[in-house]
Enzyme design. Structure first.
Site, PDB file in Angstrom:
ATOM      1  N   SER A 142       0.852  -1.190   0.000  1.00 34.53           N
ATOM      2  CA  SER A 142       0.000   0.000   0.000  1.00 34.53           C
ATOM      3  C   SER A 142       0.880   1.230   0.000  1.00 34.53           C
ATOM      4  O   SER A 142       1.983   1.216   0.568  1.00 34.53           O
ATOM      5  CB  SER A 142      -0.899   0.007   1.244  1.00 34.53           C
ATOM      6  N   TYR A 155      -2.669  -0.501  10.082  1.00 29.75           N
ATOM      7  CA  TYR A 155      -2.743  -0.938   8.690  1.00 29.75           C
ATOM      8  C   TYR A 155      -1.422  -0.707   7.964  1.00 29.75           C
ATOM      9  O   TYR A 155      -0.899  -1.617   7.306  1.00 29.75           O
ATOM     10  CB  TYR A 155      -3.867  -0.196   7.970  1.00 29.75           C
TER      11      TYR A 155
END
Length: 248
Positions: A142, A155
């Site tokens: 990500s 995350y």
């Protein structure tokens, strides 16, 4: 989609998180380029629906937080296709919470899904690829792994861990002709934000993704993934400006 990758013709792939978003777009793009695709997610119905539209594909439902299911999925895919040339570890979920409010049980779940699941899938395909004389593993990290963002520590740290595992494995497996790459998507127009676990509820009308740059389509990211499979680059960034954002 207009991308053509003749180098992919006749190969086989496993794509996790294939029932929606980036995974679905990637599975479709690979199939359009002659790849036989093993479709993986928890939803048998969604996978069966997608499989009917992708020639040569097959559904292998599995929960990527459950190690026995991951092992069974890879074994089924190998037995069905006869080989595994490509693994795309795409399944994942977001978790937004400040450090003070990060719930450890939720963090463990996110880590199991975003890190342990891909690791186990890698471990299962490595022996298959080694016996074949090579293969490609693409792990979807990500853009948040390249940044320090308040409220996203859990995350982003899971995605940074996946990137670290990917780049170490790349060196470990080079002699076996197994190429490991990591992809850093920017904010993408999928249901990711709506499916993100949040410590502080956000009104539904505020859950649409926003960012300082135009958002990417899932098809755009799928093109980056397919291009990375062909090029074998270590790190694939959705945009060049992302290369300057890494905190390490």
């Amino acid at each position: 989609m207009n991308e053509n990758y003749p180098e992919l013709q006749g190969k086989t792939a496993i794509v996790t998180g294939a029932s929606s978003g980036i995974g679905r777009a990637t599975a479709r793009l690979l199939a359009e380029n002659g790849v036989r695709v093993g479709l993986v997610s928890r939803s048998q119905d969604l996978l069966d629906e997608l499989s009917r539209t992708l020639p040569g594909s097959q559904a292998f439902p599995a929960d990527m937080t459950k190690v026995p299911q991951i092992k069974r999925m890879v074994s089924r895919a190998k037995n069905y296709f006869g080989r595994i040339d490509i693994l795309v570890n795409n399944a994942g979920q977001g978790y937004d919470a400040p450090v003070e409010k990060t719930e450890t049980g939720t963090f463990r779940y996110i880590y199991d899904l975003n890190v342990i699941g891909p690791l186990v899938a890698m471990q299962q395909v490595i022996s298959v690829m080694r016996a074949q004389g090579g293969g490609t593993i693409i792990n979807i990290s990500s853009g948040t792994a390249l940044m320090h963002l308040p409220g996203m520590s859990a995350y982003s740290s899971s995605k940074r861990a996946l990137a670290g595992i990917s780049l170490a494995a790349r060196q470990e497996l080079a002699a076996d002709r197994i190429v490991v790459s990591v992809v850093y998507p920017y904010i993408t127009l999928t249901n990711f934000e709506k499916n993100t676990i949040r410590a502080v509820p956000v009104p539904e009308d505020k859950q649409e993704p926003t960012g300082p740059y135009p958002l990417d389509s899932a098809e755009f990211v799928a093109g980056k993934i397919a291009g990375g499979i062909v090029s074998g680059e270590a790190e694939i960034f959705s945009h060049d400006w992302m290369k300057e954002r890494r905190p390490f």
